[in-house]
Design a protein around this motif. Structure first.
Motif, PDB file in Angstrom:
ATOM      1  N   TYR A 225      53.937  68.763  28.524  1.00 31.89           N
ATOM      2  CA  TYR A 225      52.730  67.048  27.474  1.00 31.89           C
ATOM      3  C   TYR A 225      52.728  68.379  26.070  1.00 31.89           C
ATOM      4  O   TYR A 225      52.262  69.555  26.393  1.00 31.89           O
ATOM      5  CB  TYR A 225      52.007  67.308  28.699  1.00 31.89           C
ATOM      6  N   TRP A 227      50.409  67.320  22.202  1.00 35.21           N
ATOM      7  CA  TRP A 227      49.613  66.569  21.350  1.00 35.21           C
ATOM      8  C   TRP A 227      50.077  67.102  20.038  1.00 35.21           C
ATOM      9  O   TRP A 227      49.343  68.357  19.880  1.00 35.21           O
ATOM     10  CB  TRP A 227      48.289  66.816  22.144  1.00 35.21           C
ATOM     11  N   SER A 273      49.508  61.774  18.557  1.00 37.00           N
ATOM     12  CA  SER A 273      50.659  61.391  19.173  1.00 37.00           C
ATOM     13  C   SER A 273      50.954  61.981  20.518  1.00 37.00           C
ATOM     14  O   SER A 273      50.596  63.865  20.696  1.00 37.00           O
ATOM     15  CB  SER A 273      51.986  61.867  18.680  1.00 37.00           C
ATOM     16  N   CYS A 274      51.608  61.286  22.232  1.00 35.07           N
ATOM     17  CA  CYS A 274      50.953  61.875  23.108  1.00 35.07           C
ATOM     18  C   CYS A 274      52.905  61.859  23.724  1.00 35.07           C
ATOM     19  O   CYS A 274      53.762  61.240  23.617  1.00 35.07           O
ATOM     20  CB  CYS A 274      50.790  61.602  24.649  1.00 35.07           C
ATOM     21  N   ILE A 275      52.980  63.570  23.880  1.00 34.55           N
ATOM     22  CA  ILE A 275      54.447  63.536  24.063  1.00 34.55           C
ATOM     23  C   ILE A 275      55.033  64.317  25.633  1.00 34.55           C
ATOM     24  O   ILE A 275      53.752  65.796  25.158  1.00 34.55           O
ATOM     25  CB  ILE A 275      55.794  64.820  22.687  1.00 34.55           C
ATOM     26  N   SER A 282      62.729  62.593  26.064  1.00 29.53           N
ATOM     27  CA  SER A 282      61.320  63.150  25.907  1.00 29.53           C
ATOM     28  C   SER A 282      61.241  61.127  25.239  1.00 29.53           C
ATOM     29  O   SER A 282      61.578  60.498  24.942  1.00 29.53           O
ATOM     30  CB  SER A 282      61.218  64.001  24.569  1.00 29.53           C
ATOM     31  N   GLN A 284      57.064  59.347  23.430  1.00 34.43           N
ATOM     32  CA  GLN A 284      55.642  59.487  22.510  1.00 34.43           C
ATOM     33  C   GLN A 284      55.367  58.196  22.626  1.00 34.43           C
ATOM     34  O   GLN A 284      56.013  57.195  22.618  1.00 34.43           O
ATOM     35  CB  GLN A 284      56.088  60.628  21.494  1.00 34.43           C
ATOM     36  N   ASP A 286      52.308  56.900  20.336  1.00 29.91           N
ATOM     37  CA  ASP A 286      50.847  56.926  19.096  1.00 29.91           C
ATOM     38  C   ASP A 286      49.466  56.518  19.405  1.00 29.91           C
ATOM     39  O   ASP A 286      49.212  55.211  20.259  1.00 29.91           O
ATOM     40  CB  ASP A 286      50.907  56.492  17.921  1.00 29.91           C
TER      41      ASP A 286
END
Length: 624
Positions: A225, A227, A273-275, A282, A284, A286
């Motif tokens: 994870y 950010w 952005s969380c990825i 992957s 993501q 926002d």
């Protein structure tokens, strides 16, 4: 005549039990027919151009196939033709072959919820049958469930809406009774690449408080994870990383990963952005972080209009702190008085304050409110309401002295909160009670001693009068008090003394008085009336009609006193003299004794000022 004959063919000689890769030779023999005879071979109605075709003699033709393959299976025809016509014979050729792969299945990966197909194709003779099985942990095979799985006739296996439970080893079997058949195991992997979901699209936090931004991620583990803000990993932000912390909270269905920011600052606003990543990909999402705060103070607050009992304010809307302003509050107060609040709904930026008192100083300020709370108040302002005429009448109206041609009236002013401005004076109205004529008004102005009395003169003897009093200021007059009636005496009026102030000290005042010589005989004595300003009247009786000097002693220094004198006799009391307002001298270093009351006392020195207030003529005089 010559008789001619068509070719006549014997049945085809077809070998039995042919297998793939063996050799077959087909013979076509004409038992009769005129020569020359031509032979032709066909397979499934199509003239053959391949293979080994030989003309063995004028009656026989052969077709040799070497080696045999599955493509040679079919219906073969031999056709013989001469000049008259033709004949043909047909026979099937069958070859047996064990299954062999045409399309061998291979391992497959499918995204969870997706669709995919495993291909398995084999050929042989007789026709190959394709079947699929799933291998269990015991290495046994079980028949596939039909749930979201379909096997096509060509042997392909379709998975739709694939779930994790479908992962495993699948076996494709191909058989036709020849040989041991074919078998191939393949691995089906139903994978879950990361899917990130936002809990909320926007996170709103009060500036300076902690912010927590979270996302939910589903997918195969292990998963990492991250950010990112402005294309930069947040761990790398200078000056910010010490305020950041990261956490992960796994559950049965997903993992919640969170970034926490303490002591939020305005620069922390923006798009985060969380990825989430794993070996399959992957994803993501926002999330916007917005900082809110209490509104700033309204500015340009000003008074637009001021009336006697209301005032109108207006202001400009302040910075709303990223949260819409809900309302404004106007707080105003007076000292003494109280505090009041008026709430004004947004977007209005003006307010009328009502229910105010005239000629009163008010203080005020304004603040705005949003969902965060109340903002700072604007700088304190103040204003004075306009004046109005007095709203109440004088009280405690009294008739103190009644003579034959005069009356002395006293009163108290209205309550100060009803003045509505500085009092300028009073209107004393009178008329004969039996008269229908309007009141005649005299004016009694307010002096520095706040004396509230008036002497009506020139009245008729033994007559009933009605009196009222009303206060006035520079705007107008207020309501009158209730009427008071009185009746003058029927005696011959006594002479009015003439009062003079002869000497003033710090603790004494010496006065003298005189009367017209022809009037002295009617007086039997005098009464001196005096008081310290604002206090009760005191009386001193002078029983000697020939005395004309008196010294008031034991007075306070530097204080104004009021003094007047009346004569009395068998006819009653005379009209009062003019009222003298006199301020005693300040305390002296060497106290001089008060003079004795005698006819020839020293005159007042040049530095003492005496004020004499005349109620009947509303004027004041100064003597030195």
């Amino acid at each position: 005549m010559l008789i001619q004959y068509l070719p006549k063919l014997n049945p085809l000689s077809m070998p039995k039990s042919l297998t793939i890769h063996s050799r077959a030779k087909l013979l076509c023999v004409a038992s009769s027919g005129d020569q020359p005879i031509d032979f032709q071979w066909l397979k499934d109605g199509i003239i053959l151009s391949s293979g080994q075709i030989e003309q063995l003699d004028e009656w026989t033709s052969s077709l040799t196939i070497n080696p045999l393959s599955l493509q040679h299976i079919g219906n073969y025809t031999c056709r013989a033709t001469n000049s008259i016509g033709s004949d043909h014979v047909s026979a099937p050729l069958f070859v047996t072959a064990a299954p062999q792969w045409v399309m061998e299945p291979s391992d497959l990966q499918i995204r969870k919820g997706g669709s995919a197909m495993l291909h398995c194709k084999a050929e042989g003779s007789p026709k190959v049958k394709i079947s699929w099985r799933k291998s269990l942990e015991s290495q046994d095979f079980s028949v596939l469930s039909s749930d979201n799985i379909h096997v096509f006739e060509n042997g392909s296996l379709l998975f739709s809406n694939a779930q994790k439970s479908k992962s495993g080893t699948y076996v494709c079997e191909a058989s036709n009774g020849i040989g041991s058949g074919l078998q191939k195991s393949v691995l089906l992997t139903v994978f879950e690449s990361p899917v990130v979901e936002r809990i909320v699209d926007h996170v709103t936090v009060e500036r300076g408080h902690a912010a927590h931004v979270s996302c939910l991620a589903k997918g195969d583990q292990p998963m990492s994870y991250e950010w990112v803000k402005n294309l930069k990993v947040l761990n790398d932000y200078p000056g910010v990383s010490d305020r950041l912390s990261f956490s992960e909270s796994p559950s049965q269905d997903n993992v919640q990963f969170t970034i926490s920011i303490i002591n939020t600052e305005i620069n922390d606003e923006g798009l985060y952005s969380c990825i989430a990543r794993n070996e399959f990909g992957s994803d993501q999402k926002d999330v916007r972080l917005m900082l809110v705060e209490r509104p700033h103070a309204p500015h340009s607050v000003e008074l637009v209009d001021i009336w006697s009992r209301s005032a109108r304010l207006k202001w400009l809307a302040p910075n709303n702190g990223n949260s819409p302003i809900l309302s404004y509050t106007v707080e105003y107060w007076s000292n003494p008085g109280g505090h009041w609040n008026v709430t004004v709904a947004n977007p209005s930026t003006s307010c009328i304050l009502r229910g105010l008192k005239p000629f009163t100083v008010y203080y005020f300020h304004v603040w705005a409110s949003n969902n965060v709370g109340n903002g700072d108040a604007s700088p304190q302002g103040q204003f004075s309401t306009a004046k109005e005429e007095p709203s109440a009448a004088p009280v405690d109206i009294k008739v103190d002295d009644i003579g034959s041609t005069f009356v002395r009236i006293s009163w108290k002013p209205p309550p100060q909160e009803d003045w509505n401005g500085d009092l300028s004076g009073f209107y004393v109205g009178y008329r004969q009670s039996s008269s229908s004529l309007p009141f005649t008004f005299n004016t009694a102005e307010v002096d520095e001693t706040n004396s509230y009395f008036y002497v009506l003169r020139g009245l008729r003897r033994s007559t009933r009068y009605s009196v009222n009093v009303r206060a006035f200021n520079e705007v107008g007059s207020g309501p009158p008090c209730e009427e008071i009636t009185f009746k003058t005496n029927n005696h011959e009026p006594l002479p009015q003394p003439i009062l003079l102030v002869q000497d003033i000290g710090s603790t004494y005042i010496q006065i003298n008085w005189s009367m017209l010589d022809e009037m002295k005989a009617t007086a039997s004595g005098y009464i001196i009336h005096y008081r310290k300003s604002g206090s009760k009247w005191h009386e001193i009786s002078i029983p000697d009609a020939h005395q004309n000097v008196y010294t008031l002693t034991n007075l306070d220094s530097g204080v104004p006193y009021q003094v007047y004198i009346t004569s009395h006799g068998h006819a009653g009391v005379s009209e009062p003299s003019e009222i003298a307002t006199v301020r005693t001298s300040p305390e002296a270093i060497f106290q001089a004794p008060a003079p004795t009351s005698q006819a020839h006392a020293p005159m007042v020195d040049d530095v003492t000022q005496i004020f004499i207030f005349c109620c009947s003529c509303s004027s004041s005089y100064s003597y030195k």
